[in-house]
Design a protein around this motif. Sequence first.
Motif, PDB file in Angstrom:
ATOM      1  N   LYS A 221       7.975  27.473 -10.656  1.00 56.66           N
ATOM      2  CA  LYS A 221       6.537  27.733 -10.670  1.00 56.66           C
ATOM      3  C   LYS A 221       6.008  27.934  -9.246  1.00 56.66           C
ATOM      4  CE  LYS A 221       2.157  25.832 -12.289  1.00 56.66           C
ATOM      5  NZ  LYS A 221       1.513  24.708 -12.992  1.00 56.66           N
ATOM      6  N   ALA A 222       6.447  27.090  -8.317  1.00 56.46           N
ATOM      7  CA  ALA A 222       6.008  27.215  -6.921  1.00 56.46           C
ATOM      8  C   ALA A 222       6.477  28.541  -6.324  1.00 56.46           C
ATOM      9  CB  ALA A 222       6.531  26.039  -6.097  1.00 56.46           C
ATOM     10  N   LYS A 223       7.733  28.904  -6.573  1.00 56.53           N
ATOM     11  CA  LYS A 223       8.265  30.167  -6.051  1.00 56.53           C
ATOM     12  C   LYS A 223       7.514  31.356  -6.643  1.00 56.53           C
ATOM     13  CE  LYS A 223      12.781  30.616  -5.500  1.00 56.53           C
ATOM     14  NZ  LYS A 223      14.239  30.563  -5.746  1.00 56.53           N
TER      15      LYS A 223
ATOM     16  N   GLU B 114       4.067  31.608  -5.060  1.00 53.48           N
ATOM     17  CA  GLU B 114       4.128  32.061  -3.674  1.00 53.48           C
ATOM     18  C   GLU B 114       4.621  33.508  -3.553  1.00 53.48           C
ATOM     19  OE1 GLU B 114       6.431  29.205  -1.441  1.00 53.48           O
ATOM     20  OE2 GLU B 114       5.331  27.541  -2.365  1.00 53.48           O
ATOM     21  N   GLY B 115       4.928  34.123  -4.689  1.00 53.82           N
ATOM     22  CA  GLY B 115       5.392  35.509  -4.677  1.00 53.82           C
ATOM     23  C   GLY B 115       6.786  35.672  -4.096  1.00 53.82           C
ATOM     24  N   LEU B 116       7.614  34.663  -4.251  1.00 47.97           N
ATOM     25  CA  LEU B 116       8.957  34.700  -3.676  1.00 47.97           C
ATOM     26  C   LEU B 116       9.985  35.441  -4.539  1.00 47.97           C
ATOM     27  CD1 LEU B 116       9.174  31.094  -2.192  1.00 47.97           C
ATOM     28  CD2 LEU B 116       8.571  33.230  -1.033  1.00 47.97           C
ATOM     29  N   TYR B 117       9.600  35.791  -5.756  1.00 49.86           N
ATOM     30  CA  TYR B 117      10.509  36.552  -6.615  1.00 49.86           C
ATOM     31  C   TYR B 117      10.214  38.030  -6.439  1.00 49.86           C
ATOM     32  CZ  TYR B 117      11.689  32.160  -8.936  1.00 49.86           C
ATOM     33  OH  TYR B 117      12.123  30.886  -9.203  1.00 49.86           O
TER      34      TYR B 117
ATOM     35  N   SER C  11       4.636  39.281 -13.041  1.00 48.37           N
ATOM     36  CA  SER C  11       4.452  37.921 -12.545  1.00 48.37           C
ATOM     37  C   SER C  11       3.626  37.117 -13.548  1.00 48.37           C
ATOM     38  CB  SER C  11       3.766  37.938 -11.181  1.00 48.37           C
ATOM     39  OG  SER C  11       3.516  36.633 -10.735  1.00 48.37           O
ATOM     40  N   LYS C  12       2.611  37.725 -14.090  1.00 53.06           N
ATOM     41  CA  LYS C  12       1.754  37.079 -15.084  1.00 53.06           C
ATOM     42  C   LYS C  12       2.557  36.754 -16.352  1.00 53.06           C
ATOM     43  CE  LYS C  12      -2.596  36.127 -16.215  1.00 53.06           C
ATOM     44  NZ  LYS C  12      -3.102  34.848 -15.781  1.00 53.06           N
ATOM     45  N   LYS C  13       3.395  37.695 -16.794  1.00 56.41           N
ATOM     46  CA  LYS C  13       4.227  37.471 -17.977  1.00 56.41           C
ATOM     47  C   LYS C  13       5.213  36.326 -17.735  1.00 56.41           C
ATOM     48  CE  LYS C  13       3.998  42.219 -19.607  1.00 56.41           C
ATOM     49  NZ  LYS C  13       3.943  42.429 -21.038  1.00 56.41           N
ATOM     50  N   CYS C  14       5.819  36.309 -16.556  1.00 54.06           N
ATOM     51  CA  CYS C  14       6.760  35.241 -16.212  1.00 54.06           C
ATOM     52  C   CYS C  14       6.033  33.896 -16.158  1.00 54.06           C
ATOM     53  CB  CYS C  14       7.443  35.523 -14.876  1.00 54.06           C
ATOM     54  SG  CYS C  14       8.572  36.929 -14.926  1.00 54.06           S
TER      55      CYS C  14
ATOM     56  N   ASP D 288      14.843  38.053 -10.823  1.00 59.30           N
ATOM     57  CA  ASP D 288      15.081  36.925  -9.917  1.00 59.30           C
ATOM     58  C   ASP D 288      14.539  35.631 -10.527  1.00 59.30           C
ATOM     59  OD1 ASP D 288      16.211  38.679  -8.054  1.00 59.30           O
ATOM     60  OD2 ASP D 288      14.283  39.003  -7.059  1.00 59.30           O
ATOM     61  N   PHE D 289      13.366  35.731 -11.121  1.00 57.39           N
ATOM     62  CA  PHE D 289      12.769  34.598 -11.836  1.00 57.39           C
ATOM     63  C   PHE D 289      13.729  34.129 -12.931  1.00 57.39           C
ATOM     64  CE2 PHE D 289      10.576  33.788 -15.904  1.00 57.39           C
ATOM     65  CZ  PHE D 289       9.911  32.597 -15.628  1.00 57.39           C
ATOM     66  N   ALA D 290      14.198  35.071 -13.737  1.00 57.49           N
ATOM     67  CA  ALA D 290      15.103  34.743 -14.846  1.00 57.49           C
ATOM     68  C   ALA D 290      16.395  34.126 -14.341  1.00 57.49           C
ATOM     69  CB  ALA D 290      15.397  35.990 -15.674  1.00 57.49           C
TER      70      ALA D 290
END
Length: 132
Positions: free
Chosen positions: A62-64, A67-70, A15-18, A75-77
């Motif tokens: 960024k919001a997702k 909020e930990g939605l990925y 998450s930090k890397k993303c 999923d982020f990518a």
Amino acid sequence: CLQEVEVKKVRFRFSKKCHNLLTQLMKHEDGWVFNVPVDAKGFGLHDYHTIVKEPMDLGTVKAKLGEGLYESPLDFAEDVHSMAKFLLSMFEEKWVPIELQYHNLHREIKPASVVEHLPAPTPSSVSSACGA
């Protein structure tokens, strides 16, 4: 459970890397246009939601992410790629006719500075042309 703690640590690292990558994209000099959702109504883009079925922007990503939605970095990518793929496909669709018109026009009109390249004269061709 120890395994759950490890999974949370790994998720946090990714998450930090993303987030770091997303920050770079958002701060890029040309990235600002992707940082917020398109204000279709404000810009008078009445057909925007007809053309763009699933709008996405980096601010929403960024919001997702926050909020930990990925579930995973994949999923982020996927969200970031969906923006890029849509933009690329729209560009390619609109670009092809422009490129074809350019090449057709370029074939019909040659600039005055373009000189046909003829083979360099050889000594025998020069002497035969001069009657020697």
